[in-house]
Design a protein around this motif. Sequence first.
Motif, short mmCIF file in Angstrom:
data_model
loop_
_atom_site.label_atom_id
_atom_site.label_comp_id
_atom_site.label_asym_id
_atom_site.label_seq_id
_atom_site.Cartn_x
_atom_site.Cartn_y
_atom_site.Cartn_z
N ILE A 267 17.55 9.73 -76.82
CA ILE A 267 17.69 8.70 -77.86
C ILE A 267 18.93 9.05 -78.67
CG2 ILE A 267 16.64 7.58 -79.86
CD1 ILE A 267 13.91 8.41 -78.87
N VAL A 268 19.90 8.14 -78.67
CA VAL A 268 21.16 8.36 -79.38
C VAL A 268 21.26 7.32 -80.50
CG1 VAL A 268 23.67 8.41 -79.16
CG2 VAL A 268 22.25 9.25 -77.28
N ASP A 269 21.28 7.80 -81.73
CA ASP A 269 21.28 6.91 -82.90
C ASP A 269 20.23 5.79 -82.76
OD1 ASP A 269 22.89 8.17 -84.69
OD2 ASP A 269 24.68 6.97 -84.29
N GLY A 270 19.03 6.18 -82.40
CA GLY A 270 17.91 5.23 -82.33
C GLY A 270 17.78 4.51 -81.01
N GLN A 271 18.81 4.62 -80.18
CA GLN A 271 18.79 3.87 -78.92
C GLN A 271 18.31 4.73 -77.75
OE1 GLN A 271 22.15 1.98 -76.11
NE2 GLN A 271 22.51 1.69 -78.28
N LYS A 272 17.23 4.31 -77.11
CA LYS A 272 16.71 5.12 -76.00
C LYS A 272 17.43 4.76 -74.70
CE LYS A 272 12.43 6.88 -74.06
NZ LYS A 272 11.00 7.05 -74.26
N LEU A 273 17.87 5.80 -74.00
CA LEU A 273 18.52 5.62 -72.70
C LEU A 273 17.67 6.35 -71.69
CD1 LEU A 273 22.01 7.08 -73.69
CD2 LEU A 273 21.31 4.71 -73.92
N LYS A 274 17.52 5.73 -70.54
CA LYS A 274 16.85 6.43 -69.45
C LYS A 274 17.91 6.75 -68.42
CE LYS A 274 12.07 5.15 -69.58
NZ LYS A 274 11.41 6.20 -68.84
N VAL A 275 17.91 7.99 -67.95
CA VAL A 275 18.94 8.39 -67.00
C VAL A 275 18.32 9.10 -65.80
CG1 VAL A 275 20.96 8.47 -68.52
CG2 VAL A 275 19.40 10.41 -68.48
N GLY A 276 18.89 8.82 -64.65
CA GLY A 276 18.41 9.41 -63.40
C GLY A 276 19.51 10.22 -62.74
N PRO A 277 19.23 10.76 -61.57
CA PRO A 277 20.21 11.61 -60.88
C PRO A 277 21.58 10.94 -60.75
CG PRO A 277 18.11 11.73 -59.77
CD PRO A 277 17.97 10.67 -60.83
N ARG A 278 22.62 11.68 -61.05
CA ARG A 278 24.04 11.29 -60.96
C ARG A 278 24.45 10.29 -62.03
NH1 ARG A 278 23.58 10.37 -54.55
NH2 ARG A 278 23.99 12.49 -53.82
N ASP A 279 23.55 9.99 -62.98
CA ASP A 279 23.94 9.13 -64.10
C ASP A 279 24.72 9.98 -65.11
OD1 ASP A 279 22.50 7.14 -62.90
OD2 ASP A 279 20.96 6.99 -64.46
N PHE A 280 25.58 9.29 -65.83
CA PHE A 280 26.40 9.92 -66.86
C PHE A 280 26.06 9.27 -68.20
CE2 PHE A 280 30.52 9.33 -69.20
CZ PHE A 280 30.67 10.64 -69.62
N ALA A 281 25.93 10.07 -69.25
CA ALA A 281 25.62 9.50 -70.58
C ALA A 281 26.38 10.28 -71.65
CB ALA A 281 24.12 9.58 -70.84
N ILE A 282 26.61 9.63 -72.76
CA ILE A 282 27.36 10.29 -73.84
C ILE A 282 26.54 10.38 -75.13
CG2 ILE A 282 29.63 9.67 -72.93
CD1 ILE A 282 29.75 7.45 -75.12
N THR A 283 26.82 11.41 -75.88
CA THR A 283 26.27 11.61 -77.22
C THR A 283 27.48 11.84 -78.13
OG1 THR A 283 24.42 12.78 -76.17
CG2 THR A 283 24.59 12.93 -78.55
N PRO A 284 28.07 10.76 -78.65
CA PRO A 284 29.27 10.92 -79.49
C PRO A 284 28.99 11.80 -80.70
CG PRO A 284 28.94 8.62 -78.88
CD PRO A 284 27.69 9.34 -78.50
N ASN A 285 30.04 12.42 -81.22
CA ASN A 285 29.82 13.38 -82.30
C ASN A 285 29.17 12.73 -83.52
OD1 ASN A 285 31.92 12.33 -83.92
ND2 ASN A 285 33.40 13.77 -83.14
#
Length: 376
Positions: free
Chosen positions: A133-151
């Motif tokens: 969950i990044v700033d309230g937003q839930k992301l679901k990620v699976g194998p080989r997915d890329f996601a960011i958590t900005p500073n």
Amino acid sequence: MTLSDDVLGRARVRETAELQAYYERLEELDAGALWTIANKIEPWFPQPRSVPMHWRYRDLRPLVLEALGLVKADDAGRRVVALYNPDRRDIAATVGLLYSGLQVMAPGESMTAHRHQAAALRFVLEGTGAWTIVDGQKLKVGPRDFAITPNWTWHEHGNDGEESSGPVIWQDGLDIPLVNALDAPFYEVHPSTYQKQEGVVNSSLHTYGAGQLRPAGGSWGKNHSPLLAYPWEPTYEALLSAAKASDGSPYDGIIMEYSNPLTGGSVMPTMSAHMQLLRAGEATLAHRQVGSKIYTAAKGSGTSVVNGKRFDWSEGDIFCVPSWAWHEHANVSRSDDACLFSFNDFPVMRSLGFFREEAYPDNDGHQPAEGRSLMV
Ligand code: GTQ
């Protein structure tokens, strides 16, 4: 190429007993003669203390899984095996001023929310239940997915997979050593321990995931991508599609940068990431850049040579390329393609005007337009 310092324009003072005594008097005043260190602190070209390294997934994975039984998520904060460059353990760097580690979460586990000045990114290696969950937003990620958590965004992670779906292992990439080198770190735990989830799951993907289309009007105004997750399937499709139209780069094959869909620029101001496709039998030419890179074998297997060190990698392996180090890649398979994920600090280099890139020169020291390979 060795450049002599015994030239006009470099420090070339011969030491004498008189100078030695003078240096000692300066030292007492917490001062010193610049010419004794000038050539060291202003080298002709980058002199990274980080060396090329290769971490094999088959070696690390059992130890990463072992941590599940050794430490509780709430006690560890993040249950992560960090990857250290041998001479950079003191600053927790994997290469240059970048950090990376392997984080493991058992099914049903979740971590508490926090935020920090360092920016983070994730690349999922295995497991199907991962979420963040990044700033309230839930992301679901699976194998080989890329996601960011900005500073400075609130974030917390978990694995809501079934017992049978097993643990999640993802790779973290952060600019912690950079932020610390600049004496800029801040950290906060979330006042309510956990965030309240807002909106639908993967809302940034629903809104900004269409690539060539963007929401009309409105304003964003932040210095990072509004798209927070980049799933594997469209990434791989984009690579395969580009391969129909072009041979790609002689140094990188078909390579795509994960981009901010509003600007076309990097996903965050300090770190960028790429996915590249090496077709069966493809070998690239050597080049180098100012900036540090951490690669992960996302698919298939291959060989990379980094400043003369040869790394034979297969899925899940991680290796690093220090700044200004020559590197090239090959997919030796005759039938299967291979993909390398990588992230880097190029946005920092670019925004400061430090970025340079060059092809490996031929025997006469020329930069051949078509480049040259070091692979033997
Ligand atoms: O998930 O925010 O591997 O703060 C190291 C430090 C992950 C995280 C790491 C962190 C995180």
